[in-house]
Design a protein around this motif. Sequence first.
Motif, short mmCIF file in Angstrom:
data_model
loop_
_atom_site.label_atom_id
_atom_site.label_comp_id
_atom_site.label_asym_id
_atom_site.label_seq_id
_atom_site.Cartn_x
_atom_site.Cartn_y
_atom_site.Cartn_z
N LEU A 13 0.83 -1.22 0.00
CA LEU A 13 0.00 0.00 0.00
C LEU A 13 0.86 1.27 0.00
CD1 LEU A 13 -2.79 -1.05 2.55
CD2 LEU A 13 -3.04 -0.70 0.07
N THR A 14 1.97 1.20 0.76
CA THR A 14 2.88 2.35 0.79
C THR A 14 3.48 2.61 -0.58
OG1 THR A 14 3.42 1.91 3.12
CG2 THR A 14 4.95 3.31 1.87
N ALA A 15 3.88 1.54 -1.24
CA ALA A 15 4.46 1.69 -2.59
C ALA A 15 3.43 2.25 -3.58
CB ALA A 15 4.99 0.34 -3.08
N GLU A 16 2.16 1.74 -3.45
CA GLU A 16 1.11 2.24 -4.33
C GLU A 16 0.84 3.72 -4.07
OE1 GLU A 16 -2.23 -0.26 -3.71
OE2 GLU A 16 -1.34 -2.01 -4.71
N TYR A 17 0.87 4.07 -2.76
CA TYR A 17 0.62 5.47 -2.39
C TYR A 17 1.72 6.39 -2.95
CZ TYR A 17 0.56 9.71 0.42
OH TYR A 17 0.57 11.03 0.83
N GLU A 18 2.96 5.95 -2.78
CA GLU A 18 4.09 6.76 -3.27
C GLU A 18 4.02 6.90 -4.79
OE1 GLU A 18 7.51 4.76 -1.80
OE2 GLU A 18 7.37 5.66 0.22
N ASP A 34 2.72 10.27 -9.35
CA ASP A 34 1.92 10.57 -10.55
C ASP A 34 1.17 11.88 -10.38
OD1 ASP A 34 2.82 8.25 -11.65
OD2 ASP A 34 1.02 7.07 -11.17
N LYS A 35 0.68 12.10 -9.15
CA LYS A 35 -0.06 13.33 -8.88
C LYS A 35 0.84 14.54 -9.04
CE LYS A 35 -2.21 15.96 -5.16
NZ LYS A 35 -2.49 16.01 -3.71
N ARG A 36 2.07 14.47 -8.45
CA ARG A 36 3.01 15.59 -8.55
C ARG A 36 3.38 15.85 -10.00
NH1 ARG A 36 5.52 13.08 -4.11
NH2 ARG A 36 7.21 12.33 -5.49
N GLU A 37 3.60 14.77 -10.78
CA GLU A 37 3.93 14.95 -12.19
C GLU A 37 2.78 15.59 -12.94
OE1 GLU A 37 4.98 11.13 -13.64
OE2 GLU A 37 7.02 11.15 -12.79
N ALA A 38 1.55 15.17 -12.60
CA ALA A 38 0.37 15.76 -13.25
C ALA A 38 0.23 17.24 -12.91
CB ALA A 38 -0.89 15.00 -12.85
N VAL A 39 0.49 17.57 -11.61
CA VAL A 39 0.40 18.98 -11.20
C VAL A 39 1.48 19.80 -11.90
CG1 VAL A 39 0.71 20.55 -9.25
CG2 VAL A 39 -0.67 18.48 -8.97
N ASN A 40 2.71 19.23 -11.95
CA ASN A 40 3.80 19.95 -12.63
C ASN A 40 3.50 20.14 -14.11
OD1 ASN A 40 5.29 20.13 -10.27
ND2 ASN A 40 6.43 18.24 -10.66
N THR A 41 2.94 19.08 -14.73
CA THR A 41 2.57 19.18 -16.15
C THR A 41 1.51 20.24 -16.36
OG1 THR A 41 3.09 16.85 -16.50
CG2 THR A 41 1.69 17.92 -18.15
#
Length: 402
Positions: free
Chosen positions: A11-16, A21-28
């Motif tokens: 679960l930790t790996a999935e969360y990270e 992915d979220k940070r990359e999407a926000v940066n994009t």
Amino acid sequence: VDELQGRLGRLTAEYEKADKDKREAVNTAERGQLKLELAQRLINALGSEEVRWVEGVGRLQHEREPLVGDALVAAAFISYCGPFNKAFRDHLLYASYIPYLQVAVAGNPIPMRELGEGVSIVSIIASEAEVAGWNAEGLPRDLVSIENGAIVTSSKRWPLIIDPQLQGVAWIKSRQSSRVHVQRLGQPKLLAGLRTAIAGGTSILIENMGERVDAILLPILRRAILKKGGRALIAIGDDEIDYSSDFELFLHTKLSNPHYPPELQAELTLVNFTVTPPGLEDQLLSLVIRKERPDLAARKAAVIHQGNEFKIRIKQLEDDILVKLSTAEGDITEDRTLIEGLESAKQQSLDATARLEEGRDITKSINLTAERYREVAKRGATVFFLMNSLHRIHTYYIYSLN
């Protein structure tokens, strides 16, 4: 416990991964938003340029067809019209050159623009910004002087300036102030000065010439350049010296009607800077205004100087915009420095254009007031030319413009 630890790790790996992915999407999204903003700024900065570019393309397409004819007329004017006054220049252009060139190819017309409203021989040879630069350097503003400026700056042959009143020479000295050396025929340092200027790529102005030219100057006048081992050389006396392509030679005579042999005239471009009645009238009008209305004269001088600077500045800024766009690398919508530079250049261009229009309105108002003194200037010009004709009675009666 091991099973729970394993699930926690997964679960930790999935969360990270999801957080990454979220940070990359926000940066994009942020990069996209920034790119969109920069693209909008680029469109705004260049939006008004579109009108100028479309007009420029249309103008160039319109000028492309008559280009050959325009070049022929300009070449004929530069080569042959320099020695004559305005009336005879116009006669040569309109009664001789243009009619001949229009049917010169087996009777077929050569496309060329019709000289008249909006199109002059000067506008074919030089741009408005170039003329403004000449005026800022001290060239008189009358039409004959501007034509002379176009001939001097465009001719490939060295100019011989017929200038009894020294107006053309004053312009040359101002224009070449940092690189011109003034000499006279017969001076002991003439040859040394010529050698230094030719090798160093500076300018020489030979003043007050008579009707004879020292034979030692003939290789320079003829541009008898020798090529040896990749070097450009020219013979002066018994020596061969390196010839710089930046070297310029200007010749001047104060004789109002000199007679030079045909072989010398063929090597040089004679340019008649002798003051004309309309030109002198305009100059005297400026002097009268300076005397009677110094406030008006100062304001007009400031507006004219500012207008010349704005014309030159606008041209430089417009060229700068094109250079920045043509040399940009990568995606220009991500180049913040480029877009900010374009915005700054465009804003300066708009400000200069607005100030230039304002200056034109002020100049019109000042000229209307100045015209009240026109008769005084006209009488002054008439008196000068009457005095200038007295030498026909006796050579004692010779007056200079000063």
